[in-house]
Design an enzyme around this catalytic site. Structure first.
Site, PDB file in Angstrom:
ATOM      1  N   TRP A  87      30.905  50.807  33.952  1.00 16.36           N
ATOM      2  CA  TRP A  87      31.418  49.556  33.923  1.00 16.36           C
ATOM      3  C   TRP A  87      31.040  48.972  32.510  1.00 16.36           C
ATOM      4  CZ3 TRP A  87      34.588  48.773  37.217  1.00 16.36           C
ATOM      5  CH2 TRP A  87      34.209  49.179  38.318  1.00 16.36           C
ATOM      6  N   ASP A 105      27.474  41.148  32.972  1.00 14.78           N
ATOM      7  CA  ASP A 105      28.137  41.629  33.990  1.00 14.78           C
ATOM      8  C   ASP A 105      27.176  41.970  35.102  1.00 14.78           C
ATOM      9  OD1 ASP A 105      29.608  42.753  36.043  1.00 14.78           O
ATOM     10  OD2 ASP A 105      30.446  44.296  35.015  1.00 14.78           O
ATOM     11  N   LYS A 113      29.386  43.024  46.063  1.00 11.06           N
ATOM     12  CA  LYS A 113      28.261  43.738  46.022  1.00 11.06           C
ATOM     13  C   LYS A 113      27.479  42.911  46.758  1.00 11.06           C
ATOM     14  CE  LYS A 113      30.855  46.420  43.410  1.00 11.06           C
ATOM     15  NZ  LYS A 113      30.781  46.463  42.006  1.00 11.06           N
TER      16      LYS A 113
HETATM   17  C1  PLP Z   1      32.263  46.573  40.972  1.00 12.56           C
HETATM   18  C2  PLP Z   1      31.751  46.241  39.628  1.00 12.56           C
HETATM   19  C3  PLP Z   1      32.784  45.867  38.759  1.00 12.56           C
HETATM   20  C4  PLP Z   1      34.372  45.959  39.144  1.00 12.56           C
HETATM   21  O1  PLP Z   1      34.506  44.689  39.898  1.00 12.56           O
HETATM   22  P1  PLP Z   1      35.908  44.584  40.615  1.00 12.56           P
HETATM   23  O2  PLP Z   1      35.644  43.176  41.358  1.00 12.56           O
HETATM   24  O3  PLP Z   1      36.439  45.673  41.288  1.00 12.56           O
HETATM   25  O4  PLP Z   1      36.904  44.194  39.288  1.00 12.56           O
HETATM   26  C5  PLP Z   1      32.476  45.627  37.341  1.00 12.56           C
HETATM   27  N1  PLP Z   1      31.341  45.610  37.051  1.00 12.56           N
HETATM   28  C6  PLP Z   1      30.097  46.118  37.797  1.00 12.56           C
HETATM   29  C7  PLP Z   1      28.748  46.249  37.330  1.00 12.56           C
HETATM   30  C8  PLP Z   1      30.656  46.469  39.158  1.00 12.56           C
HETATM   31  O5  PLP Z   1      29.428  46.815  39.913  1.00 12.56           O
END
Ligand code: PLP
Length: 360
Positions: free
Chosen positions: A101, A172, A196
């Site tokens: 990511w 993030d 999540k």
């Molecule tokens: C799932 C995830 C993403 C991507 O999220 P989307 O909503 O699919 O764009 C980005 N960063 C992390 C750490 C994630 O777990």
């Protein structure tokens, strides 16, 4: 029949939240309509969005001088939204690369005519570690330091908040937000895709300190412009109304269950139970350096990969779903976000013990 769903995302949601949403689906707050069918500018929905924001602020302890934005495009849209809002062409930005990511965030930033400095890169470890605290230095002219507190695919988590000096820290937090207390005031910006730990996919929550705003590039699409978008009080376009409503229900569920302090204790206990089982066995292995192990995503491999398919079939039959590891890591991955009760982790551990005893 509900299963224990170990999916990395979209992930299991709390049952009381789903039941409440189901009970309100055809007639929401006496409107004779579902929340999916009401105007986003009507007073009922505006109040719903305001309540979702206020509850999230209380649960997280978001200081007054931060804005909370409900945006679309998931966390991925913010890989672009962050440079577009916080930088001008030619600026320096810093990134910690600890997994797939963060690597995607770096790659997107490179599209915006920036000096992208990767101040620590864990690719050489196949993303099984985080940098040692104090082992990297951040250029003090950088607009921000971006990092991923929890790498969802590798199951790698920072055990500390990186020290960026006077540089704004950007996180993030998609797969760790709301999993334990977090001091928002240490960050310039926190963002997280909701699927999540916060609700349905598509919605991304951005929490940004106000002094960082007002620098958006003129080319920034309005839906990514933090000064034009907000959670509740200025809806520039149609927000993902159902996702916002569900986020509000989840924030209330957290509040009713002891808030982030209690959630952190439950999550610690869940992680200890699962890692304890992995470590006690010669059959299961977690590839991540111990101090960087994630509380949320636990990858593990079987000593004999030829047994993977049988392991998954048996797990499915036992009501334990979505344990297949990410294609890039292999093996298994158990994601144990807030909505996974300890009983689910215990059921997984019991299954693992049983599988090892009978098949290994
Ligand atoms: C799932 C995830 C993403 C991507 O999220 P989307 O909503 O699919 O764009 C980005 N960063 C992390 C750490 C994630 O777990």
């Amino acid at each position: 029949m509900r299963v224990y769903n170990f999916s990395a995302g979209p992930a299991q949601l709390p049952l009381p939240v789903l039941e409440r949403a189901a009970s309100e689906l055809t007639d929401w707050s006496g409107s004779g309509m579902s929340v999916l069918e009401v105007s986003h500018r009507g007073k009922d929905f505006v109040a719903c969005a305001a309540d979702a924001e206020a509850t999230l602020r209380r649960v997280m302890g978001v200081p007054e001088d931060y804005r909370v934005l409900f945006l679309q495009g998931g966390a991925t849209a913010q890989f672009a939204g962050i440079p577009l809002n916080l930088t001008a062409p030619g600026d320096t930005v810093a990134y910690l690369n600890t997994g797939q990511w963060s690597a995607k965030a770096v790659e997107q930033a490179r599209a915006y005519d920036l000096d992208v400095v990767v101040v620590a890169d864990e690719a050489a470890s196949s993303y099984t570690t985080t940098p040692e605290e104090g082992s990297f230095s951040v250029p003090q002219d950088a607009r921000y330091l971006h990092y991923t507190p929890n790498e969802t695919i590798g199951g790698v988590e920072f055990g500390y908040v990186p020290d960026a000096g006077d540089v704004a820290l950007v996180a993030d937090a998609s797969s760790t937000i709301l999993s334990r207390p977090l001091d928002v005031s240490r960050y310039g910006l926190i963002y997280a895709g909701a699927q999540k730990n916060m609700g349905p996919s598509g919605l991304c929550v951005v929490i940004v300190r106000e002094d960082l705003l007002g620098r958006a590039r003129t080319t920034t699409p309005v839906v990514l412009d933090y000064t034009r978008m907000s959670a509740a009080d200025s809806m520039l376009n149609t927000p993902p109304t159902f996702a916002v409503y569900l986020l509000g229900l989840i924030a209330h569920w957290l509040e009713d269950n002891g808030g982030l302090e209690a959630m952190g204790e439950r999550n610690r206990a869940k992680a200890e139970l699962l890692y304890g089982a992995v470590d006690a066995s010669d059959f299961y292995t977690n590839p991540v350096q111990e101090r960087s192990r994630s509380w949320m995503n636990v990858p593990f491999t079987l000593a004999d990969p030829a047994l993977d398919a049988d392991f998954l079939l048996g797990a499915q039959a036992a009501g334990l779903t979505n344990l297949k590891g990410h294609r890039s890591v292999g093996g298994m991955r158990a994601s144990i976000y807030n909505a996974m009760p300890i009983e689910g982790v215990q059921a997984l551990v019991d299954y693992m013990t049983d599988f090892e005893a009978t098949r290994a």
